[in-house]
Design a protein around this motif. Sequence first.
Motif, PDB file in Angstrom:
ATOM      1  N   ASP A  26      -9.064  -6.415  -4.063  1.00 58.22           N
ATOM      2  CA  ASP A  26      -8.452  -5.777  -5.231  1.00 58.22           C
ATOM      3  C   ASP A  26      -9.402  -5.951  -6.410  1.00 58.22           C
ATOM      4  OD1 ASP A  26      -6.664  -4.389  -6.747  1.00 58.22           O
ATOM      5  OD2 ASP A  26      -5.122  -5.938  -6.802  1.00 58.22           O
ATOM      6  N   LYS A  27     -10.636  -5.471  -6.198  1.00 56.65           N
ATOM      7  CA  LYS A  27     -11.695  -5.613  -7.197  1.00 56.65           C
ATOM      8  C   LYS A  27     -11.452  -4.699  -8.377  1.00 56.65           C
ATOM      9  CE  LYS A  27     -16.143  -6.960  -5.395  1.00 56.65           C
ATOM     10  NZ  LYS A  27     -17.378  -6.528  -4.804  1.00 56.65           N
ATOM     11  N   LYS A  28     -11.559  -5.268  -9.544  1.00 54.72           N
ATOM     12  CA  LYS A  28     -11.461  -4.462 -10.760  1.00 54.72           C
ATOM     13  C   LYS A  28     -12.583  -3.424 -10.747  1.00 54.72           C
ATOM     14  CE  LYS A  28     -11.256  -4.770 -15.743  1.00 54.72           C
ATOM     15  NZ  LYS A  28     -11.407  -5.611 -16.909  1.00 54.72           N
ATOM     16  N   ASP A  30     -12.858  -0.919  -8.648  1.00 49.13           N
ATOM     17  CA  ASP A  30     -12.993  -0.233  -7.361  1.00 49.13           C
ATOM     18  C   ASP A  30     -12.132   1.022  -7.415  1.00 49.13           C
ATOM     19  OD1 ASP A  30     -12.945   0.693  -4.747  1.00 49.13           O
ATOM     20  OD2 ASP A  30     -12.788  -1.304  -3.874  1.00 49.13           O
ATOM     21  N   PRO A  31     -12.741   2.198  -7.288  1.00 49.65           N
ATOM     22  CA  PRO A  31     -11.964   3.429  -7.383  1.00 49.65           C
ATOM     23  C   PRO A  31     -10.911   3.578  -6.283  1.00 49.65           C
ATOM     24  CG  PRO A  31     -14.216   3.898  -6.724  1.00 49.65           C
ATOM     25  CD  PRO A  31     -14.157   2.444  -7.054  1.00 49.65           C
ATOM     26  N   GLY A  32     -11.066   2.835  -5.194  1.00 54.51           N
ATOM     27  CA  GLY A  32     -10.077   2.901  -4.115  1.00 54.51           C
ATOM     28  C   GLY A  32      -8.815   2.118  -4.410  1.00 54.51           C
ATOM     29  N   GLY A  33      -8.912   1.208  -5.376  1.00 51.81           N
ATOM     30  CA  GLY A  33      -7.761   0.370  -5.691  1.00 51.81           C
ATOM     31  C   GLY A  33      -7.608  -0.752  -4.675  1.00 51.81           C
ATOM     32  N   LYS A  34      -6.423  -1.324  -4.634  1.00 57.13           N
ATOM     33  CA  LYS A  34      -6.167  -2.407  -3.684  1.00 57.13           C
ATOM     34  C   LYS A  34      -6.408  -1.910  -2.271  1.00 57.13           C
ATOM     35  CE  LYS A  34      -1.999  -4.092  -3.678  1.00 57.13           C
ATOM     36  NZ  LYS A  34      -0.738  -4.832  -3.669  1.00 57.13           N
ATOM     37  N   THR A  35      -7.042  -2.760  -1.467  1.00 58.76           N
ATOM     38  CA  THR A  35      -7.480  -2.381  -0.131  1.00 58.76           C
ATOM     39  C   THR A  35      -7.076  -3.443   0.877  1.00 58.76           C
ATOM     40  OG1 THR A  35      -9.383  -1.275  -1.123  1.00 58.76           O
ATOM     41  CG2 THR A  35      -9.529  -1.774   1.207  1.00 58.76           C
ATOM     42  N   ILE A  36      -6.525  -3.015   2.003  1.00 55.11           N
ATOM     43  CA  ILE A  36      -6.209  -3.889   3.126  1.00 55.11           C
ATOM     44  C   ILE A  36      -6.997  -3.369   4.322  1.00 55.11           C
ATOM     45  CG2 ILE A  36      -4.405  -4.799   4.653  1.00 55.11           C
ATOM     46  CD1 ILE A  36      -4.067  -5.732   1.744  1.00 55.11           C
ATOM     47  N   TRP A  37      -7.900  -4.193   4.835  1.00 55.92           N
ATOM     48  CA  TRP A  37      -8.769  -3.809   5.964  1.00 55.92           C
ATOM     49  C   TRP A  37      -9.448  -2.461   5.741  1.00 55.92           C
ATOM     50  CZ3 TRP A  37     -10.296  -7.707   8.461  1.00 55.92           C
ATOM     51  CH2 TRP A  37      -9.452  -8.756   8.825  1.00 55.92           C
ATOM     52  N   GLY A  38      -9.813  -2.180   4.494  1.00 58.05           N
ATOM     53  CA  GLY A  38     -10.515  -0.948   4.182  1.00 58.05           C
ATOM     54  C   GLY A  38      -9.610   0.247   3.908  1.00 58.05           C
ATOM     55  N   LEU A  39      -8.329   0.121   4.170  1.00 58.17           N
ATOM     56  CA  LEU A  39      -7.379   1.190   3.836  1.00 58.17           C
ATOM     57  C   LEU A  39      -7.050   1.054   2.357  1.00 58.17           C
ATOM     58  CD1 LEU A  39      -4.983   0.930   6.923  1.00 58.17           C
ATOM     59  CD2 LEU A  39      -6.970   2.420   6.640  1.00 58.17           C
ATOM     60  N   THR A  40      -7.272   2.113   1.605  1.00 52.90           N
ATOM     61  CA  THR A  40      -7.168   2.018   0.156  1.00 52.90           C
ATOM     62  C   THR A  40      -5.864   2.615  -0.388  1.00 52.90           C
ATOM     63  OG1 THR A  40      -8.239   4.154  -0.218  1.00 52.90           O
ATOM     64  CG2 THR A  40      -9.677   2.212  -0.078  1.00 52.90           C
ATOM     65  N   THR A  41      -5.502   2.099  -1.541  1.00 54.45           N
ATOM     66  CA  THR A  41      -4.338   2.623  -2.260  1.00 54.45           C
ATOM     67  C   THR A  41      -4.558   4.090  -2.613  1.00 54.45           C
ATOM     68  OG1 THR A  41      -3.870   0.438  -3.163  1.00 54.45           O
ATOM     69  CG2 THR A  41      -2.882   2.302  -4.301  1.00 54.45           C
ATOM     70  N   ILE A  49       0.108   0.442   1.259  1.00 61.79           N
ATOM     71  CA  ILE A  49      -0.787  -0.718   1.171  1.00 61.79           C
ATOM     72  C   ILE A  49       0.018  -1.984   0.870  1.00 61.79           C
ATOM     73  CG2 ILE A  49      -2.739  -1.732  -0.075  1.00 61.79           C
ATOM     74  CD1 ILE A  49      -3.399   0.621   1.922  1.00 61.79           C
ATOM     75  N   ASP A  50       1.033  -1.880   0.024  1.00 65.15           N
ATOM     76  CA  ASP A  50       1.886  -3.047  -0.253  1.00 65.15           C
ATOM     77  C   ASP A  50       2.594  -3.521   1.016  1.00 65.15           C
ATOM     78  OD1 ASP A  50       1.131  -3.088  -2.908  1.00 65.15           O
ATOM     79  OD2 ASP A  50       2.982  -2.153  -3.650  1.00 65.15           O
ATOM     80  N   ARG A  51       3.037  -2.585   1.856  1.00 68.41           N
ATOM     81  CA  ARG A  51       3.681  -2.970   3.125  1.00 68.41           C
ATOM     82  C   ARG A  51       2.683  -3.664   4.052  1.00 68.41           C
ATOM     83  NH1 ARG A  51       6.074   2.156   2.758  1.00 68.41           N
ATOM     84  NH2 ARG A  51       4.795   2.961   4.454  1.00 68.41           N
TER      85      ARG A  51
END
Length: 183
Positions: A26-28, A30-41, A49-51
């Motif tokens: 969740d790098k400030k 990052d245009p993708g926003g919060k990311t889980i295993w490369g899947l972006t918001t 992504i929250d799930r």
Amino acid sequence: DELAWVEKKDDFLTKLLDKREQYHSDKKGDPGGKTIWGLTTSTYGKDYIDRLEKMDPVDAKKIAKEKYQEDHLAEAEKLFGRSDMALKFADISINTGRPNAIGILQNALNKLLPTSHQVSADRALGDQTKKAIANVQALFSPAQIQNALTEAQMDYYQGLPRTKEFPGWTKGPSARAYFDPSD
């Protein structure tokens, strides 16, 4: 051979998740926003992504692997067949998003094709781009295509305003742009 290709795709996805993506980011900036295993918001939406974030990381990783297969590898196989180029294109698509990956592909094709046969770099996958892929595959070696894709991918990253904040895209031998599926 079907089994060998399935194993190669599985190896690609496993290495992608284990070495180039990370469980949570969740790098400030990052245009993708919060990311889980490369899947972006920005691609899958905040709720999705929250799930994933609430799940066990191993289960979330399995879902990411399935999404990469469905959303990126399936199309790459249709475009490039069962080849390293399919894996390279899927990797670009996973990292940059499908429209950007198509634009990178079009720029790579144009690096190889004569001016009279170049395609519009419109980030849309139309008949002209598909025909150019077939022409390039008939005229150039996989290594030449790989080099053109790498160069176009590097050009894309270097054109982004925040490239310096994400050195993993362009710096060092393990940079994302230098991913070589034949290794």
